[in-house]
Design a protein around this motif. Structure first.
Motif, PDB file in Angstrom:
ATOM      1  N   ARG A  27      44.490 -47.622  34.354  1.00  0.00           N
ATOM      2  CA  ARG A  27      43.311 -47.210  33.587  1.00  0.00           C
ATOM      3  C   ARG A  27      42.753 -45.891  34.125  1.00  0.00           C
ATOM      4  NH1 ARG A  27      37.561 -48.244  33.072  1.00  0.00           N
ATOM      5  NH2 ARG A  27      37.468 -49.249  35.123  1.00  0.00           N
ATOM      6  N   MET A  28      42.781 -45.710  35.448  1.00  0.00           N
ATOM      7  CA  MET A  28      42.293 -44.455  36.032  1.00  0.00           C
ATOM      8  C   MET A  28      43.150 -43.277  35.574  1.00  0.00           C
ATOM      9  SD  MET A  28      39.597 -45.274  37.646  1.00  0.00           S
ATOM     10  CE  MET A  28      39.397 -46.823  36.778  1.00  0.00           C
ATOM     11  N   HIS A  29      44.474 -43.484  35.494  1.00  0.00           N
ATOM     12  CA  HIS A  29      45.362 -42.426  35.007  1.00  0.00           C
ATOM     13  C   HIS A  29      44.968 -42.014  33.589  1.00  0.00           C
ATOM     14  CE1 HIS A  29      48.220 -41.917  38.222  1.00  0.00           C
ATOM     15  NE2 HIS A  29      48.477 -43.209  38.284  1.00  0.00           N
ATOM     16  N   GLN A  30      44.699 -43.012  32.750  1.00  0.00           N
ATOM     17  CA  GLN A  30      44.320 -42.735  31.366  1.00  0.00           C
ATOM     18  C   GLN A  30      42.976 -42.016  31.291  1.00  0.00           C
ATOM     19  OE1 GLN A  30      44.524 -46.614  29.565  1.00  0.00           O
ATOM     20  NE2 GLN A  30      46.756 -46.719  29.711  1.00  0.00           N
ATOM     21  N   LEU A  31      42.013 -42.467  32.102  1.00  0.00           N
ATOM     22  CA  LEU A  31      40.699 -41.823  32.111  1.00  0.00           C
ATOM     23  C   LEU A  31      40.784 -40.381  32.616  1.00  0.00           C
ATOM     24  CD1 LEU A  31      38.442 -44.742  33.413  1.00  0.00           C
ATOM     25  CD2 LEU A  31      38.333 -43.672  31.148  1.00  0.00           C
ATOM     26  N   MET A  32      41.634 -40.154  33.619  1.00  0.00           N
ATOM     27  CA  MET A  32      41.814 -38.793  34.122  1.00  0.00           C
ATOM     28  C   MET A  32      42.390 -37.893  33.030  1.00  0.00           C
ATOM     29  SD  MET A  32      40.846 -37.980  37.218  1.00  0.00           S
ATOM     30  CE  MET A  32      41.907 -36.590  37.628  1.00  0.00           C
ATOM     31  N   ALA A  33      43.362 -38.409  32.290  1.00  0.00           N
ATOM     32  CA  ALA A  33      43.966 -37.621  31.209  1.00  0.00           C
ATOM     33  C   ALA A  33      42.915 -37.310  30.141  1.00  0.00           C
ATOM     34  CB  ALA A  33      45.141 -38.378  30.602  1.00  0.00           C
ATOM     35  N   GLN A  34      42.106 -38.300  29.799  1.00  0.00           N
ATOM     36  CA  GLN A  34      41.065 -38.111  28.781  1.00  0.00           C
ATOM     37  C   GLN A  34      39.997 -37.131  29.252  1.00  0.00           C
ATOM     38  OE1 GLN A  34      39.658 -42.094  27.972  1.00  0.00           O
ATOM     39  NE2 GLN A  34      41.664 -42.754  27.258  1.00  0.00           N
ATOM     40  N   ALA A  35      39.700 -37.167  30.553  1.00  0.00           N
ATOM     41  CA  ALA A  35      38.644 -36.307  31.097  1.00  0.00           C
ATOM     42  C   ALA A  35      39.064 -34.839  31.145  1.00  0.00           C
ATOM     43  CB  ALA A  35      38.251 -36.778  32.494  1.00  0.00           C
ATOM     44  N   ALA A  36      40.371 -34.585  31.103  1.00  0.00           N
ATOM     45  CA  ALA A  36      40.903 -33.207  31.084  1.00  0.00           C
ATOM     46  C   ALA A  36      40.252 -32.342  32.164  1.00  0.00           C
ATOM     47  CB  ALA A  36      40.692 -32.579  29.699  1.00  0.00           C
ATOM     48  N   VAL A  37      40.302 -32.845  33.399  1.00  0.00           N
ATOM     49  CA  VAL A  37      39.533 -32.197  34.479  1.00  0.00           C
ATOM     50  C   VAL A  37      40.079 -30.826  34.883  1.00  0.00           C
ATOM     51  CG1 VAL A  37      38.701 -34.400  35.382  1.00  0.00           C
ATOM     52  CG2 VAL A  37      40.792 -33.404  36.305  1.00  0.00           C
ATOM     53  N   PHE A  38      41.291 -30.504  34.470  1.00  0.00           N
ATOM     54  CA  PHE A  38      41.842 -29.192  34.819  1.00  0.00           C
ATOM     55  C   PHE A  38      41.838 -28.233  33.630  1.00  0.00           C
ATOM     56  CE2 PHE A  38      43.817 -32.334  37.663  1.00  0.00           C
ATOM     57  CZ  PHE A  38      43.305 -31.868  38.862  1.00  0.00           C
ATOM     58  N   SER A  39      41.128 -28.598  32.586  1.00  0.00           N
ATOM     59  CA  SER A  39      41.095 -27.756  31.383  1.00  0.00           C
ATOM     60  C   SER A  39      40.170 -26.559  31.535  1.00  0.00           C
ATOM     61  CB  SER A  39      40.682 -28.578  30.167  1.00  0.00           C
ATOM     62  OG  SER A  39      39.373 -29.122  30.353  1.00  0.00           O
ATOM     63  N   SER A  40      39.220 -26.644  32.472  1.00  0.00           N
ATOM     64  CA  SER A  40      38.313 -25.523  32.705  1.00  0.00           C
ATOM     65  C   SER A  40      37.692 -25.660  34.091  1.00  0.00           C
ATOM     66  CB  SER A  40      37.193 -25.493  31.659  1.00  0.00           C
ATOM     67  OG  SER A  40      36.305 -26.578  31.845  1.00  0.00           O
ATOM     68  N   ALA A 183      35.223 -50.872  43.161  1.00  0.00           N
ATOM     69  CA  ALA A 183      35.339 -49.428  43.400  1.00  0.00           C
ATOM     70  C   ALA A 183      36.025 -48.735  42.226  1.00  0.00           C
ATOM     71  CB  ALA A 183      36.103 -49.173  44.695  1.00  0.00           C
ATOM     72  N   PHE A 184      37.076 -49.352  41.705  1.00  0.00           N
ATOM     73  CA  PHE A 184      37.727 -48.796  40.514  1.00  0.00           C
ATOM     74  C   PHE A 184      36.731 -48.742  39.353  1.00  0.00           C
ATOM     75  CE2 PHE A 184      42.094 -49.838  42.221  1.00  0.00           C
ATOM     76  CZ  PHE A 184      42.631 -48.566  42.058  1.00  0.00           C
ATOM     77  N   GLY A 185      35.925 -49.798  39.216  1.00  0.00           N
ATOM     78  CA  GLY A 185      34.918 -49.826  38.164  1.00  0.00           C
ATOM     79  C   GLY A 185      33.916 -48.696  38.309  1.00  0.00           C
ATOM     80  N   TYR A 186      33.475 -48.465  39.542  1.00  0.00           N
ATOM     81  CA  TYR A 186      32.536 -47.387  39.832  1.00  0.00           C
ATOM     82  C   TYR A 186      33.144 -46.034  39.447  1.00  0.00           C
ATOM     83  CZ  TYR A 186      30.116 -43.791  42.520  1.00  0.00           C
ATOM     84  OH  TYR A 186      29.470 -42.637  42.883  1.00  0.00           O
ATOM     85  N   PHE A 187      34.377 -45.784  39.906  1.00  0.00           N
ATOM     86  CA  PHE A 187      34.968 -44.473  39.669  1.00  0.00           C
ATOM     87  C   PHE A 187      35.340 -44.287  38.201  1.00  0.00           C
ATOM     88  CE2 PHE A 187      37.898 -40.879  40.175  1.00  0.00           C
ATOM     89  CZ  PHE A 187      37.082 -40.051  40.934  1.00  0.00           C
ATOM     90  N   GLY A 188      35.770 -45.369  37.561  1.00  0.00           N
ATOM     91  CA  GLY A 188      36.069 -45.296  36.130  1.00  0.00           C
ATOM     92  C   GLY A 188      34.828 -44.934  35.330  1.00  0.00           C
ATOM     93  N   ASN A 189      33.713 -45.523  35.706  1.00  0.00           N
ATOM     94  CA  ASN A 189      32.450 -45.208  35.051  1.00  0.00           C
ATOM     95  C   ASN A 189      32.078 -43.740  35.265  1.00  0.00           C
ATOM     96  OD1 ASN A 189      29.982 -45.918  33.644  1.00  0.00           O
ATOM     97  ND2 ASN A 189      28.952 -45.808  35.617  1.00  0.00           N
ATOM     98  N   ALA A 190      32.296 -43.251  36.488  1.00  0.00           N
ATOM     99  CA  ALA A 190      31.997 -41.849  36.790  1.00  0.00           C
ATOM    100  C   ALA A 190      32.868 -40.913  35.942  1.00  0.00           C
ATOM    101  CB  ALA A 190      32.204 -41.573  38.271  1.00  0.00           C
ATOM    102  N   LEU A 191      34.144 -41.237  35.799  1.00  0.00           N
ATOM    103  CA  LEU A 191      35.035 -40.408  34.986  1.00  0.00           C
ATOM    104  C   LEU A 191      34.620 -40.411  33.516  1.00  0.00           C
ATOM    105  CD1 LEU A 191      38.594 -41.221  36.402  1.00  0.00           C
ATOM    106  CD2 LEU A 191      37.326 -39.080  36.637  1.00  0.00           C
ATOM    107  N   SER A 192      34.103 -41.537  33.077  1.00  0.00           N
ATOM    108  CA  SER A 192      33.701 -41.669  31.676  1.00  0.00           C
ATOM    109  C   SER A 192      32.443 -40.877  31.351  1.00  0.00           C
ATOM    110  CB  SER A 192      33.480 -43.144  31.321  1.00  0.00           C
ATOM    111  OG  SER A 192      34.666 -43.877  31.498  1.00  0.00           O
ATOM    112  N   ARG A 193      31.677 -40.562  32.376  1.00  0.00           N
ATOM    113  CA  ARG A 193      30.402 -39.851  32.119  1.00  0.00           C
ATOM    114  C   ARG A 193      30.279 -38.599  32.992  1.00  0.00           C
ATOM    115  NH1 ARG A 193      26.524 -41.114  35.803  1.00  0.00           N
ATOM    116  NH2 ARG A 193      27.042 -42.725  37.303  1.00  0.00           N
ATOM    117  N   LEU A 194      31.349 -37.867  33.115  1.00  0.00           N
ATOM    118  CA  LEU A 194      31.319 -36.647  33.923  1.00  0.00           C
ATOM    119  C   LEU A 194      30.220 -35.686  33.472  1.00  0.00           C
ATOM    120  CD1 LEU A 194      35.068 -35.601  34.472  1.00  0.00           C
ATOM    121  CD2 LEU A 194      33.516 -36.703  36.085  1.00  0.00           C
ATOM    122  N   ASP A 195      30.012 -35.604  32.177  1.00  0.00           N
ATOM    123  CA  ASP A 195      29.038 -34.639  31.655  1.00  0.00           C
ATOM    124  C   ASP A 195      27.601 -34.968  32.056  1.00  0.00           C
ATOM    125  OD1 ASP A 195      31.072 -33.207  30.377  1.00  0.00           O
ATOM    126  OD2 ASP A 195      30.997 -34.515  28.641  1.00  0.00           O
TER     127      ASP A 195
END
Length: 198
Positions: A27-40, A183-195
């Motif tokens: 799930r973290m891999h998928q969230l990272m891909a969705q977050a596109a953290v290297f796009s800008s 911990a995965f839940g915490y970080f997944g939540n953080a990835l989901s709301r980076l903005d």
């Protein structure tokens, strides 16, 4: 559970963690891909802020009673200072946030640390992406993704060995796994709301 199976469980906490958190890892891999953290640069900066806050959670757990006895090389493992310096490079001053792990104790604390150590091991790919897409390095903006001086694999193996030498029984191991899932839940939540991070 027969005695042989129970003995295997006790000796291989790391294997249980790997197996029982596999879905969250994916799930973290998928969230990272969705977050596109290297796009800008801006997107990456928000991701680095999430890394900084997560590492603050982890380093808080280093101070918990009994943790240092089980993981003797904690001094090399925290990444919040590196993430903070990266944020300085990126022109961001973190405003701080309350600790979610404030009331976490052993054995759950080891589960949280497991997730952090796993992310450091897995950051080799992220580090390459930061270099390739954004031009960042271990001395500018991507310190928190860089390898340990000794190398990622060596430090990870030492951590896994420490986990497997805890001698935790089934119930204690279950609590470590719950800590990892939290911990995965915490970080997944953080990835989901980076903005929303500041």
């Amino acid at each position: 559970m027969n005695a042989a199976t129970e003995q295997m469980t006790i000796n291989h906490l790391s294997q249980r963690l790997k197996q029982e958190t596999a879905a969250e890892h994916e799930r973290m891999h998928q969230l990272m891909a969705q977050a596109a953290v290297f796009s800008s640069k801006e997107r990456y900066a928000q991701f680095t802020l999430s890394q900084y806050y997560f590492q603050q959670e982890i380093e808080h757990l280093f101070e918990k009673e009994g943790v240092a006895e089980l993981i003797p090389d904690l001094g090399i493992r925290g990444r919040s200072q590196q993430a903070f310096e990266d944020l300085q490079d990126l022109g961001i001053q973190p405003s701080g946030q309350p600790l979610h792990s404030k009331n976490v104790e052993l054995p759950e604390a080891l589960g949280w640390i497991y997730v952090s150590e796993g992310s450091t091991l897995g950051a080799a790919f992220l580090f390459k992406e930061a270099q390739k897409n954004l031009g960042f390095s271990e001395t500018f903006a991507a310190r928190n993704l860089a390898a340990y001086p000794e190398g990622r694999a060596k430090v990870w193996k030492r951590f896994v060995q420490a986990l497997d030498e805890t001698g935790f029984d089934q119930t204690q191991q279950d609590r470590v796994i719950q800590g990892a899932l939290d911990a995965f839940g915490y970080f997944g939540n953080a990835l989901s709301r980076l903005d929303e991070l500041h």
